[in-house]
Scaffold this active site. Structure first.
Site, PDB file in Angstrom:
ATOM      1  N   HIS A  72      -3.202 -18.530   4.728  1.00  0.00           N
ATOM      2  CA  HIS A  72      -3.577 -19.280   3.522  1.00  0.00           C
ATOM      3  C   HIS A  72      -2.402 -20.156   3.101  1.00  0.00           C
ATOM      4  CE1 HIS A  72      -7.175 -16.772   1.858  1.00  0.00           C
ATOM      5  NE2 HIS A  72      -7.238 -16.904   3.166  1.00  0.00           N
ATOM      6  N   TYR A 200      -6.879 -16.233  -9.011  1.00  0.00           N
ATOM      7  CA  TYR A 200      -6.351 -15.361 -10.060  1.00  0.00           C
ATOM      8  C   TYR A 200      -6.864 -15.925 -11.376  1.00  0.00           C
ATOM      9  CZ  TYR A 200      -3.005 -13.469  -6.645  1.00  0.00           C
ATOM     10  OH  TYR A 200      -2.418 -12.861  -5.555  1.00  0.00           O
ATOM     11  N   PRO A 292       0.208  -5.437  -9.023  1.00  0.00           N
ATOM     12  CA  PRO A 292      -0.212  -6.202  -7.834  1.00  0.00           C
ATOM     13  C   PRO A 292      -0.505  -7.680  -8.110  1.00  0.00           C
ATOM     14  CG  PRO A 292      -1.872  -4.590  -8.457  1.00  0.00           C
ATOM     15  CD  PRO A 292      -0.717  -4.362  -9.344  1.00  0.00           C
ATOM     16  N   LYS A 296       3.206  -8.298  -4.326  1.00  0.00           N
ATOM     17  CA  LYS A 296       4.577  -8.041  -3.878  1.00  0.00           C
ATOM     18  C   LYS A 296       4.821  -6.636  -3.344  1.00  0.00           C
ATOM     19  CE  LYS A 296       6.038 -12.008  -4.412  1.00  0.00           C
ATOM     20  NZ  LYS A 296       5.828 -12.657  -3.132  1.00  0.00           N
ATOM     21  N   TYR A 384       5.597 -16.654  -4.789  1.00  0.00           N
ATOM     22  CA  TYR A 384       4.415 -15.980  -4.230  1.00  0.00           C
ATOM     23  C   TYR A 384       4.556 -15.802  -2.714  1.00  0.00           C
ATOM     24  CZ  TYR A 384      -0.537 -14.796  -3.689  1.00  0.00           C
ATOM     25  OH  TYR A 384      -1.723 -14.131  -3.402  1.00  0.00           O
TER      26      TYR A 384
HETATM   27  P1  FAS Z   1       3.190   4.372   0.297  1.00  0.00           P
HETATM   28  O1  FAS Z   1       2.897   5.049  -1.013  1.00  0.00           O
HETATM   29  O2  FAS Z   1       2.196   3.460   0.895  1.00  0.00           O
HETATM   30  O3  FAS Z   1       3.492   5.484   1.418  1.00  0.00           O
HETATM   31  C1  FAS Z   1       4.249   6.644   1.085  1.00  0.00           C
HETATM   32  C2  FAS Z   1       3.825   7.740   2.047  1.00  0.00           C
HETATM   33  O4  FAS Z   1       4.623   8.905   1.771  1.00  0.00           O
HETATM   34  C3  FAS Z   1       2.353   8.150   1.834  1.00  0.00           C
HETATM   35  O5  FAS Z   1       1.657   8.105   3.063  1.00  0.00           O
HETATM   36  C4  FAS Z   1       2.444   9.571   1.277  1.00  0.00           C
HETATM   37  O6  FAS Z   1       1.395  10.399   1.709  1.00  0.00           O
HETATM   38  C5  FAS Z   1       3.795  10.033   1.824  1.00  0.00           C
HETATM   39  N1  FAS Z   1       4.400  11.106   1.007  1.00  0.00           N
HETATM   40  C6  FAS Z   1       4.438  11.200  -0.341  1.00  0.00           C
HETATM   41  N2  FAS Z   1       5.037  12.356  -0.707  1.00  0.00           N
HETATM   42  C7  FAS Z   1       5.399  12.989   0.443  1.00  0.00           C
HETATM   43  C8  FAS Z   1       6.043  14.216   0.735  1.00  0.00           C
HETATM   44  N3  FAS Z   1       6.413  15.040  -0.261  1.00  0.00           N
HETATM   45  N4  FAS Z   1       6.247  14.558   2.028  1.00  0.00           N
HETATM   46  C9  FAS Z   1       5.859  13.709   3.031  1.00  0.00           C
HETATM   47  N5  FAS Z   1       5.212  12.540   2.831  1.00  0.00           N
HETATM   48  C10 FAS Z   1       5.001  12.193   1.544  1.00  0.00           C
HETATM   49  N6  FAS Z   1       0.520  -3.884  -3.252  1.00  0.00           N
HETATM   50  C11 FAS Z   1       0.171  -5.168  -3.079  1.00  0.00           C
HETATM   51  O7  FAS Z   1       1.014  -5.968  -2.638  1.00  0.00           O
HETATM   52  N7  FAS Z   1      -1.096  -5.599  -3.399  1.00  0.00           N
HETATM   53  C12 FAS Z   1      -2.053  -4.728  -3.865  1.00  0.00           C
HETATM   54  O8  FAS Z   1      -3.180  -5.117  -4.138  1.00  0.00           O
HETATM   55  C13 FAS Z   1      -1.744  -3.374  -4.040  1.00  0.00           C
HETATM   56  N8  FAS Z   1      -2.684  -2.460  -4.480  1.00  0.00           N
HETATM   57  C14 FAS Z   1      -2.325  -1.146  -4.645  1.00  0.00           C
HETATM   58  C15 FAS Z   1      -3.261  -0.182  -5.091  1.00  0.00           C
HETATM   59  C16 FAS Z   1      -2.886   1.159  -5.271  1.00  0.00           C
HETATM   60  C17 FAS Z   1      -3.896   2.175  -5.765  1.00  0.00           C
HETATM   61  C18 FAS Z   1      -1.549   1.552  -5.021  1.00  0.00           C
HETATM   62  C19 FAS Z   1      -1.116   2.994  -5.257  1.00  0.00           C
HETATM   63  C20 FAS Z   1      -0.621   0.608  -4.574  1.00  0.00           C
HETATM   64  C21 FAS Z   1      -1.001  -0.741  -4.372  1.00  0.00           C
HETATM   65  N9  FAS Z   1      -0.099  -1.696  -3.895  1.00  0.00           N
HETATM   66  C22 FAS Z   1      -0.420  -2.991  -3.721  1.00  0.00           C
HETATM   67  C23 FAS Z   1       1.236  -1.318  -3.584  1.00  0.00           C
HETATM   68  C24 FAS Z   1       1.228  -0.673  -2.219  1.00  0.00           C
HETATM   69  O9  FAS Z   1       0.656  -1.553  -1.304  1.00  0.00           O
HETATM   70  C25 FAS Z   1       2.635  -0.269  -1.901  1.00  0.00           C
HETATM   71  O10 FAS Z   1       3.565  -1.268  -2.265  1.00  0.00           O
HETATM   72  C26 FAS Z   1       2.826   0.108  -0.453  1.00  0.00           C
HETATM   73  O11 FAS Z   1       1.906   1.112  -0.133  1.00  0.00           O
HETATM   74  C27 FAS Z   1       4.280   0.574  -0.294  1.00  0.00           C
HETATM   75  O12 FAS Z   1       4.390   1.228   0.912  1.00  0.00           O
HETATM   76  P2  FAS Z   1       5.295   2.545   1.009  1.00  0.00           P
HETATM   77  O13 FAS Z   1       6.590   2.292   0.336  1.00  0.00           O
HETATM   78  O14 FAS Z   1       5.248   2.945   2.440  1.00  0.00           O
HETATM   79  O15 FAS Z   1       4.581   3.638   0.089  1.00  0.00           O
HETATM   80  C1  PHB Z   2      -5.946  -7.778  -2.350  1.00  0.00           C
HETATM   81  O1  PHB Z   2      -6.569  -8.511  -1.570  1.00  0.00           O
HETATM   82  O2  PHB Z   2      -6.127  -6.537  -2.419  1.00  0.00           O
HETATM   83  C2  PHB Z   2      -4.913  -8.403  -3.268  1.00  0.00           C
HETATM   84  C3  PHB Z   2      -4.524  -9.707  -3.045  1.00  0.00           C
HETATM   85  C4  PHB Z   2      -3.574 -10.286  -3.885  1.00  0.00           C
HETATM   86  C5  PHB Z   2      -3.050  -9.546  -4.928  1.00  0.00           C
HETATM   87  C6  PHB Z   2      -3.444  -8.226  -5.150  1.00  0.00           C
HETATM   88  C7  PHB Z   2      -4.385  -7.650  -4.310  1.00  0.00           C
HETATM   89  O3  PHB Z   2      -2.128 -10.120  -5.760  1.00  0.00           O
END
Ligand code: FAS
Ligand code: PHB
Length: 389
Positions: A72, A200, A292, A296, A384
């Site tokens: 994009h 957005y 989100p 980022k 962005y």
């Molecule tokens: P993660 O949380 O992905 O991974 C951490 C891992 O550690 C998990 O698999 C967990 O099971 C494991 N873990 C935890 N405790 C442990 C323990 N005690 N022992 C062993 N393992 C353990 N970011 C965006 O950019 N756009 C979005 O739209 C967006 N939507 C999101 C929606 C939700 C509901 C959440 C929670 C986050 C969202 N994020 C979004 C942010 C998300 O994408 C994170 O930035 C990304 O998963 C970060 O990756 P990790 O740092 O690997 O953490």
């Molecule tokens: C998504 O596609 O899940 C998404 C994209 C952009 C954002 C947040 C979520 O800023």
């Protein structure tokens, strides 16, 4: 058991770090609390900065992203009936790739398992020990037995709720937080996306986002109150609310269908400093959380992994500890820029319960400034698409 780097967490940060280390000849063991399927069941991020895409290619897991991901070169901000396009490519020469975090994680798992990486799932009671000494280790339970993993370094990639950040003494940690008084209700539907670039939307009823995964998989969000329950949101109620927050032309073009995933995520800005202590180094959500709105979260995790993998490779290749010593400062400099941008976009686009008429006029004025000023749009484009590492 012994390894060079113990990686806590098998999400995108932990898997990518273990892969970059393995490709540099450095041993790593990943300890993941959940099953592979459970990790891959999470619907999270959707937008990859160009730096993230390059890092995934460098890790040898960019082939499906390049085949199935969509590049994009812009996105839209909407306010009422107006649509403001932010043409990233024209303004800063960078683009983003729309490719779900779930697929990134799947590609990493497939590649790591094909290359014989050691990833232990369903691990329990992970605890970090002697991080401030020369012989750190991690204890954990797995398949009914107690285990001890001796290592040189520990990478805390265990997300916001994992044990790694808490292993840094409270008197050392400085935590910064802002919890937002609303969440995002997200829906995934097997419908053609309403738009070819993300929208957005700022609306007096609240924020909305039109995103996508592929030509037949759409991702939409609406801002909801913290007291909202998912069971009170039928698909029809969601579609009606989304339409109400979009420009009329976009709302009229919306193709609706049954949701295949529906969830509410709270929003917060959070940073824990420092991102390293002794032999422990934090990456991703273990150290910071962003709303989100700026897309980022995942991208910051990849940035941290880029810096930490480079630092560990410099140590094992040249016994150079300089980058390890500078990791926290280097990573935090980039983290705070992204935290600011995510906060700014969230403040600009959402309806805060305590917003006054003045606040609403400030949002309108800032959106009007973006519509009128290429300089303003260039700043959004640069933030962005992500600062270079
Ligand atoms: P993660 O949380 O992905 O991974 C951490 C891992 O550690 C998990 O698999 C967990 O099971 C494991 N873990 C935890 N405790 C442990 C323990 N005690 N022992 C062993 N393992 C353990 N970011 C965006 O950019 N756009 C979005 O739209 C967006 N939507 C999101 C929606 C939700 C509901 C959440 C929670 C986050 C969202 N994020 C979004 C942010 C998300 O994408 C994170 O930035 C990304 O998963 C970060 O990756 P990790 O740092 O690997 O953490
Ligand atoms: C998504 O596609 O899940 C998404 C994209 C952009 C954002 C947040 C979520 O800023």
């Amino acid at each position: 058991m012994r390894t060079q780097v113990a990686v806590i967490g098998g999400g995108p940060a932990g898997l990518l770090l273990s892969r970059l280390l393995m490709r540099a000849g450095i041993d790593a063991v990943v300890l993941e609390r959940r099953s592979r399927d459970r990790v891959l069941s999470r619907i999270r991020a959707g937008v990859l900065e160009s730096g993230t895409a390059d890092t995934l290619r460098r890790a040898g897991v960019g082939e499906r992203m390049d085949r199935e991901g969509q590049v994009h070169s812009g996105c839209y901000l909407s306010a009422g009936e107006s649509l403001i396009r932010i043409p990233f490519g024209d303004l800063c020469g960078r683009n983003v790739t729309v490719y779900g975090q779930t697929e990134v994680t799947r590609d990493l798992y497939d590649a790591q398992e094909a290359d014989g990486a050691v990833i232990l799932h369903d691990v329990e009671d992970v605890a970090l020990h002697d991080l401030d000494g020369d012989a750190p280790f991690v204890s954990f339970r797995h398949e009914g037995g107690e285990h001890r993993l001796a290592c040189d370094y520990v990478a805390g990639c265990d997300g916001f709720h994992g044990p790694s950040r808490q292993a840094i003494p409270a008197e050392i940690r400085r935590e910064f937080e802002r919890v937002y008084p609303f969440g995002w209700l997200g829906i995934l539907s097997e419908t053609p996306p309403v738009t070819d670039e993300l929208i957005y939307a700022n609306h007096e009823r609240g924020f909305a986002l039109c995103s996508l995964r592929n030509p037949m998989l759409s991702r939409y969000y609406v801002q909801v109150g913290l007291d909202e329950k998912i069971e009170d949101w039928s698909d029809d109620r969601f579609w009606d609310e989304l339409r109400a927050r979009l420009p009329q032309g976009t709302a009229d073009a919306l193709v609706t269908g049954p949701s295949i995933e529906k969830s509410i995520a709270p929003l917060r800005s959070f940073v824990s400093e420092p991102m390293s202590w002794g032999r422990l180094f934090l990456c991703g959500d273990a150290a910071h959380i962003v709303p989100p709105t700026g897309a980022k979260g995942l991208n910051l995790a990849v940035g941290d992994v880029h810096y930490l993998s480079e630092a560990l490779i410099a140590f094992y290749r040249d016994r150079d500890r300089g980058k390890l010593a500078g990791y926290s400062e280097t990573a935090l400099a980039r983290v705070w820029k992204a935290v600011r941008f995510s906060w700014q976009m969230t403040t600009l686009l959402h309806r805060f319960p305590d917003n006054t008429g003045f606040d609403r006029r400030m949002q309108e004025a800032e959106l009007g400034q973006l519509e009128a000023s290429e300089t303003g749009r260039r700043l959004v484009a640069e933030n962005y698409t992500g600062a270079p590492y």
